[in-house]
Write an enzyme that holds these catalytic residues in place. Structure first.
Site, PDB file in Angstrom:
ATOM      1  N   GLU A 408       0.808  -1.215   0.000  1.00  0.00           N
ATOM      2  CA  GLU A 408       0.000   0.000   0.000  1.00  0.00           C
ATOM      3  C   GLU A 408       0.845   1.272   0.000  1.00  0.00           C
ATOM      4  OE1 GLU A 408      -2.644  -3.263   1.389  1.00  0.00           O
ATOM      5  OE2 GLU A 408      -0.603  -2.615   1.903  1.00  0.00           O
ATOM      6  N   HIS A 475     -11.360  -5.650   9.003  1.00  0.00           N
ATOM      7  CA  HIS A 475     -12.059  -5.402   7.745  1.00  0.00           C
ATOM      8  C   HIS A 475     -13.313  -4.556   7.945  1.00  0.00           C
ATOM      9  CE1 HIS A 475      -9.620  -8.979   6.890  1.00  0.00           C
ATOM     10  NE2 HIS A 475      -9.691  -8.661   5.611  1.00  0.00           N
TER      11      HIS A 475
END
Length: 669
Positions: A408, A475
């Protein structure tokens, strides 16, 4: 530290077929940063400058690499690479003004030393976190490659910086995508005071190239002719055959990390060894021996540089101290957004889901902007974790719909680099939770670039987020508060398909970095009639989804729907429901008008309680609108725990079940 074994005690120079004129030119280029540095050290002792990071002993690397590049090729130096700036012919008075925090510098006094960039000279400066410039170089190189420009990008790091994750991520991305990046490691023996044997265990950092499948070379960094010749040859090869190359320059830092640090930690024999390999003195001796340079000419060159430096310093010292104002400072946080609002065609309505609205906005934006690239994990053939980009690969191809490695940080940096070379980028975080792995470049590079040196970061980061789907602690986070606290970022969080489509399109048009939050629980549960054509909505404008005069309820994202559902069950309540849509910039005027009317406020957020944006809104309402309030401002949020997995625990965590009670409590006050 660097082992002296197998290192020669003398530098041996080869002409490599260069003319006398070229050899003298290289000498002048090598000498100039040394003369400037010697002057800076004198000024530091006199208290006329406050800090200096010395590159004495390493000049041949910066000068040799820059000399081998074409004038319009980007270079990303470190704070010891003065030779990059002099070789690029940056005016000395502007450099001195930069170091003095004067207006004639490159950052309007907002940053110091070499922490700046300049498109005019194709230099992109580093930040103190060291690593991000490596991925930014990947992004610039990718932009060159997509434009089919035969250009390379050079980026510097020190041996200490190779321990950072950004180094490994950037090398991996460059290798996978065959990006023409010249990774230059200045191995100068110490990361501040930490020797190399405490930094890594491989014998040579160049050996790391093998692990990424890329070419690498070890270079005697104190030999200007060896540096210039090798880099010239490698650079031309990379232009014809785009690929990354890793260069390890063996050198030494003869002074402290910065002057206050000193060098007491360096053994005397090591200093003596590298003093004998001084790049300037040795090259001067070679030129004198070969009768290419005379002592008289050398004196004239030194005098010329001294006069140029004194003239530039006089100009800088006579420059007034920088002046500004709160308004001017605030005005430069964001790049000006000149895009006009594009209205929709109301006759083309179709009922679609939230996720379809996101997909349509991306699709139409890809059609409108041929310089727009989408990047993310599994977004190409697979269509993304939530299938937002399904079918995009067939339409737009792999160059514009790019699967990325799981890195990322590097991909955010790549997006920044692409923005530097006039691309737009949309980065999909597979889950908003994973943005923590890319946090540094977002809050320290993207957010601050325009304020620091006027470079916009035309990047949108899509953030699938939120609880209510039983996805657990990693998540399900709604982590917008991490970014609403960072000046320079814009934060959007829509609740309805119509808003999601128009605001995402607007975010892509905006030249500033935007965090675009998309609640996963809304993806396939809420439908709305949405225009099928391209349109944009104003960023920073809230939506009043229901009107009333008894209470103002403020929310965003999924809780907007929770509030509307509760209001359907409570008879006779007249509520203004404000969907913020945009968290930064915040539409406080709409809030103000509603509070004037109702006198009571309920703030509802899915975020956990402490440190949310609702805390700031509550404080501002209390400070600015106290005289209009008929009850204390009530905040309702999730509890202060990580988000649990089991449905029963998630229900305890979320504030949804408490909305009705809180509403009635405020109304009854």
């Amino acid at each position: 530290m660097i082992s002296t074994r197998n290192l020669s005690d003398v530098l041996e120079f080869e002409r490599y077929g260069h003319s006398d004129e070229v050899l003298i030119k290289l000498y002048r280029d090598l000498l100039k940063p040394r003369v400037i540095e010697e002057k800076m050290l004198l000024l530091l002792r006199q208290g006329k400058i406050t800090k200096w990071f010395s590159g004495i002993g390493q000049e041949a690397i910066a000068v040799g690499v820059t000399a081998a590049l074409q004038s319009d090729e980007y270079i990303l130096p470190m704070h010891r690479n003065l030779g990059v700036f002099t070789q690029k012919n940056v005016p000395l008075h502007r450099l001195f003004s930069q170091w003095q925090g004067k207006a004639n510098g490159f950052t309007k006094g907002r940053d110091r030393s070499f922490h700046f960039g300049t498109q005019e000279y194709k230099i992109i400066g580093m930040i103190s976190h060291l690593g991000p410039q490596l991925g930014v170089a990947d992004g610039i190189a990718l932009a060159h490659k997509l434009k089919k420009e035969k250009k390379i990008t050079a980026v510097f790091t020190g041996e200490g910086g190779t321990s950072e994750g950004d180094f490994h991520e950037a090398l991996n991305v460059a290798a996978v995508w065959d990006l023409p990046v010249l990774f230059c490691i200045e191995n100068n023996g110490y990361g501040l005071s930490t020797p190399t044997n405490e930094q890594y265990r491989c014998e040579h950092l160049a050996d790391r190239g093998k692990g990424y499948g890329i070419e690498s070379h070890i270079v005697q960094g104190n030999n200007i002719l060896e540096v210039y010749n090798l880099v010239s040859r490698v650079a031309q090869s990379m232009r014809e055959n785009p690929r990354p190359v890793l260069l390890e320059f063996k050198t030494f830092r003869m002074r402290g990390h910065e002057e206050a640090s000193g060098i007491k930690y360096v053994p005397e024999h090591l200093l003596s060894h590298w003093q004998n390999l001084d790049p300037v003195a040795n090259y001067r001796s070679f030129l004198l021996r070969e009768n290419i340079l005379t002592a008289e000419n050398d004196t004239l060159i030194n005098s010329e540089f001294a006069e140029e430096i004194d003239t530039a310093l006089c100009k800088t010292f006579s420059e007034a101290e920088i002046e500004s104002s709160e308004a001017l400072e605030l005005n430069d946080v964001y790049a000006q957004n000149t895009a006009k609002i594009i209205h929709s065609n109301a006759s083309s309505l179709q009922e679609i889901r939230f996720i379809d609205a996101i997909s349509q906005a991306l699709d139409l934006s890809m059609r409108k902007f041929d310089n727009l690239v989408i990047m993310g994990q599994d977004i190409a053939e697979y269509g993304g974790a939530f299938k937002v980009t399904e079918g995009f690969l067939a339409t737009y191809g792999k160059e514009r719909v790019r699967n990325t490695p799981i890195c990322e940080s590097a991909i955010v940096e790549v997006a920044m680099g692409m923005a530097i070379h006039n691309f737009k980028a949309v980065v999909e975080m597979q889950f908003a939770d994973f943005v923590s792995s890319g946090f540094n470049p977002i809050v320290n590079y993207l957010a601050k670039s325009h304020y620091r040196w006027g470079q916009s970061a035309d990047v949108v980061i899509r953030m699938p987020c939120g609880a209510g789907v039983g996805a657990g602690p990693f998540h399900s986070q709604t982590n917008e508060a991490w970014f609403t606290h960072t000046p320079g970022l814009k934060v959007i969080y829509p609740a309805f398909p119509y808003d999601a489509k128009g605001l995402l399109a607007a975010a892509i048009e905006d030249p500033n970095p935007v965090l675009f939050f998309e609640h996963k629980a809304l993806y396939r549960t809420y439908r709305q009639e949405v225009p099928q054509d391209y349109y944009t909505l104003e960023i920073g404008k809230a939506s009043v989804t229901r009107t009333g005069d008894q209470i103002t309820i403020i929310s965003y994202g999924a809780p907007v729907h929770w509030v509307l559902e509760v209001l359907e069950t409570v008879e006779g309540v007249r509520a203004d429901v404000i969907d913020l849509r945009s968290l930064v910039p915040l539409d406080f005027e709409t809030i103000k008008a509603s509070v004037h009317k109702t006198g009571k406020v309920l703030l509802v957020t899915e975020d956990s309680s402490f440190g949310t944006i609702m805390a700031d809104i509550s404080a501002r309402i209390s400070e600015e609108l106290f005289n209009y309030l008929d009850a204390p401002v009530k905040r309702l949020s999730s509890i202060d725990t990580p988000i649990p997995f089991a449905n029963a625990l998630e229900e305890i965590y979320l504030p949804k079940r408490k909305i009705k009670e809180a509403l009635l409590e405020v109304l009854a006050y």
